[in-house]
Each structure stands twice: as structure tokens, then as C-alpha cells.
Design an enzyme around this catalytic site. Structure first.
Site, PDB file in Angstrom:
ATOM      1  CD  GLU A 150      -6.376  -1.317   7.093  1.00  0.00           C
ATOM      2  OE1 GLU A 150      -5.515  -1.473   6.899  1.00  0.00           O
ATOM      3  OE2 GLU A 150      -6.862  -2.312   7.496  1.00  0.00           O
ATOM      4  CG  ASP A 151      -1.637  -1.354   6.724  1.00  0.00           C
ATOM      5  OD1 ASP A 151      -2.458  -1.839   7.007  1.00  0.00           O
ATOM      6  OD2 ASP A 151      -0.717  -2.103   7.673  1.00  0.00           O
TER       7      ASP A 151
ATOM      8  CG  ASP B 298      -3.161 -10.035   2.328  1.00  0.00           C
ATOM      9  OD1 ASP B 298      -3.129 -10.575   1.002  1.00  0.00           O
ATOM     10  OD2 ASP B 298      -2.251 -10.785   2.942  1.00  0.00           O
TER      11      ASP B 298
ATOM     12  CG  PHE C 166       5.359 -10.219   4.403  1.00  0.00           C
ATOM     13  CD1 PHE C 166       3.940 -10.800   5.291  1.00  0.00           C
ATOM     14  CD2 PHE C 166       5.831  -9.727   5.299  1.00  0.00           C
ATOM     15  CE1 PHE C 166       3.200 -10.533   6.558  1.00  0.00           C
ATOM     16  CE2 PHE C 166       5.407  -9.617   6.708  1.00  0.00           C
ATOM     17  CZ  PHE C 166       3.911  -9.144   7.548  1.00  0.00           C
TER      18      PHE C 166
ATOM     19  NE  ARG D 177       4.174  -2.405  14.198  1.00  0.00           N
ATOM     20  CZ  ARG D 177       3.334  -2.605  12.772  1.00  0.00           C
ATOM     21  NH1 ARG D 177       2.585  -2.311  12.113  1.00  0.00           N
ATOM     22  NH2 ARG D 177       2.895  -4.096  13.868  1.00  0.00           N
TER      23      ARG D 177
HETATM   24  P1  IMP Z   1      -6.439  -8.168   5.481  1.00  0.00           P
HETATM   25  O1  IMP Z   1      -5.533  -9.635   4.600  1.00  0.00           O
HETATM   26  O2  IMP Z   1      -6.840  -7.477   3.988  1.00  0.00           O
HETATM   27  O3  IMP Z   1      -7.168  -8.665   5.831  1.00  0.00           O
HETATM   28  O4  IMP Z   1      -5.130  -7.671   6.103  1.00  0.00           O
HETATM   29  C1  IMP Z   1      -4.780  -7.075   7.079  1.00  0.00           C
HETATM   30  C2  IMP Z   1      -3.785  -6.804   7.738  1.00  0.00           C
HETATM   31  O5  IMP Z   1      -2.551  -7.749   7.365  1.00  0.00           O
HETATM   32  C3  IMP Z   1      -3.709  -6.015   7.532  1.00  0.00           C
HETATM   33  O6  IMP Z   1      -3.897  -4.191   7.464  1.00  0.00           O
HETATM   34  C4  IMP Z   1      -2.287  -5.759   7.473  1.00  0.00           C
HETATM   35  O7  IMP Z   1      -1.810  -5.343   8.836  1.00  0.00           O
HETATM   36  C5  IMP Z   1      -1.434  -7.031   7.869  1.00  0.00           C
HETATM   37  N1  IMP Z   1      -1.002  -7.202   6.874  1.00  0.00           N
HETATM   38  C6  IMP Z   1      -1.394  -7.986   5.187  1.00  0.00           C
HETATM   39  N2  IMP Z   1      -0.491  -7.981   4.205  1.00  0.00           N
HETATM   40  C7  IMP Z   1       0.646  -7.273   5.201  1.00  0.00           C
HETATM   41  C8  IMP Z   1       2.553  -7.682   3.776  1.00  0.00           C
HETATM   42  O8  IMP Z   1       2.949  -7.703   3.111  1.00  0.00           O
HETATM   43  N3  IMP Z   1       2.611  -6.756   5.189  1.00  0.00           N
HETATM   44  C9  IMP Z   1       2.019  -6.582   7.040  1.00  0.00           C
HETATM   45  N4  IMP Z   1       1.354  -6.834   6.957  1.00  0.00           N
HETATM   46  C10 IMP Z   1       0.660  -6.866   6.052  1.00  0.00           C
HETATM   47 MG    MG Z   2      -3.498  -2.912   8.618  1.00  0.00          MG
END
Ligand code: IMP
Ligand code: MG
Length: 180
Positions: A101-102, A105, A154, A167
Site C-alpha cells: 500500500e502507499d 489512513d 494530506f 503522482r
Molecule cells: P484508507 O482511509 O486507509 O482506507 O485509505 C484509502 C486510500 O486513500 C489510500 O490507499 C490512499 O490511496 C488514499 N489516501 C489516504 N490518505 C491520503 C493522503 O494523504 N494523500 C493521498 N492519498 C491518500
Molecule cells: Mg491507495
């Protein structure tokens, strides 16, 4: 062009720091999977830059595949419902799977993917994320490998986007005025 695109983005993690940390992570992963065939599953789109750099530092047997997800709801708030937009091309049954995963969050995407993959009975299933943003976590998510813990901001760059932009930056930066 480059300068213009970077306006309003403050560097958080430099290219040098990313490179050093990814080499350390790769060394750890290579050691842990030394005698196993690894299947790395990248979560599109954000993980593609990280995964490309990580894989080139691994010295274990590795194959790659990708999954795509979207979460329903507004762009900055996850409703908690995740949908798979691209599934794997191969079976994970009996494979040693490392989900890449990148950023984690809220943890909702990760939890959904882990539940989905676990049902397909891999031999093992671990998680590797470049960035961990624990402040907004809504579900428990344990990362086996992570690069950096970041504050509640963010971030863009190094694969991560805002409205599909940024990106290609070689560093991770904080987007100071999203939407402006
Ligand atoms: P989750 O909230 O953990 O489900 O994250 C879902 C997706 O939201 C991540 O895999 C990212 O692709 C995107 N994401 C969450 N936080 C950020 C951020 O700070 N910048 C860019 N993408 C984000
Ligand atoms: Mg993602």
C-alpha cells in the site's frame, strides 16, 4: 513546469530519505522471505512508484500482481465501503502474499482487502505500507512493514495523488491548500 506544479507543496520526506528507507525495508523483506516465493500485490494506483523501487532492491524470488479499489463517498472522506475495481490475475491460494500500500489512513481499505484475500486462503498474508497516518485510523490495522509514520496531513507525490495529480514527484510533500 515542475516548479509550477509544486507550488503549495511542502516537502515532508525527501527523495534521499525515501531511497534509504526503502532499501532498509527491502533488506528486511528479503531476509524474511529468503526461502519462500513471494507474491507482491500492489494496491493501485498509489503504490506503483513505491512498489517499483522496492522490488528492485529485493533479492528473493518475487512475482507481482495488482488490485484496484475505490471507496464510496466524497474524495476526502471514506464512507467505509470499498469496492474492487481490478482483481488479481492469479490465485493466491497457498501463496505467500505481501500486500503493498502507499498509505494507510482510516485503515478501511486495508481491512477490506485483507478480509478479501484471507478468504482465498494464502499460505501467509502480510502488509507493507510506505506511509502510516495513524491519527485518522478507524479500524485496527497492523502493518508488518512500514516506511514512515506521518502526521495528519494530506500528502502527495511518489505515487500519491490529489485529484489524480502530483503522482510523479520524487518526494512526499504536504499539500498546503487542497482545493484552492
Ligand atoms: P484508507 O482511509 O486507509 O482506507 O485509505 C484509502 C486510500 O486513500 C489510500 O490507499 C490512499 O490511496 C488514499 N489516501 C489516504 N490518505 C491520503 C493522503 O494523504 N494523500 C493521498 N492519498 C491518500
Ligand atoms: Mg491507495
Amino acid at each position: 513546469m515542475r516548479l509550477l506544479r509544486q507550488r503549495g507543496i511542502k516537502e515532508l520526506i525527501s527523495a534521499e530519505k525515501l531511497d534509504k528507507r526503502i532499501q532498509e525495508m527491502a533488506a528486511e523483506i528479503s531476509k524474511d522471505y529468503a526461502n519462500q516465493e513471494l507474491l507482491m500485490v500492489g494496491v493501485l494506483k498509489g503504490s506503483f512508484v513505491f512498489m517499483a523501487d522496492l522490488i528492485r532492491h529485493l533479492n528473493c524470488d518475487v512475482e507481482v500482481d495488482f488490485m484496484g479499489t475505490v471507496s464510496y463517498g466524497a474524495s476526502t472522506k471514506s464512507s467505509g465501503e470499498v469496492r474492487i475495481t481490478k482483481d488479481l490475475e492469479q490465485s493466491v491460494a497457498g501463496r505467500h502474499v505481501l500486500l503493498v500500500e502507499d498509505i494507510v489512513d482510516t485503515g478501511l481499505t486495508l481491512r477490506y482487502l485483507l478480509d478479501t484475500l484471507r478468504n482465498r486462503q494464502p499460505a501467509s498474508l502480510r502488509v507493507c505500507a510506505l506511509l502510516d497516518k495513524p491519527a485518522r485510523r478507524r479500524v485496527r490495522a497492523s502493518l508488518d512493514y512500514y516506511g514512515f509514520i506521518i502526521p495528519n496531513a494530506f500528502v502527495v507525490g511518489y505515487g500519491l495523488d490529489y485529484a489524480q495529480k502530483f503522482r510523479g514527484l520524487n518526494f512526499v510533500g504536504v499539500l498546503e491548500n487542497p482545493g484552492s
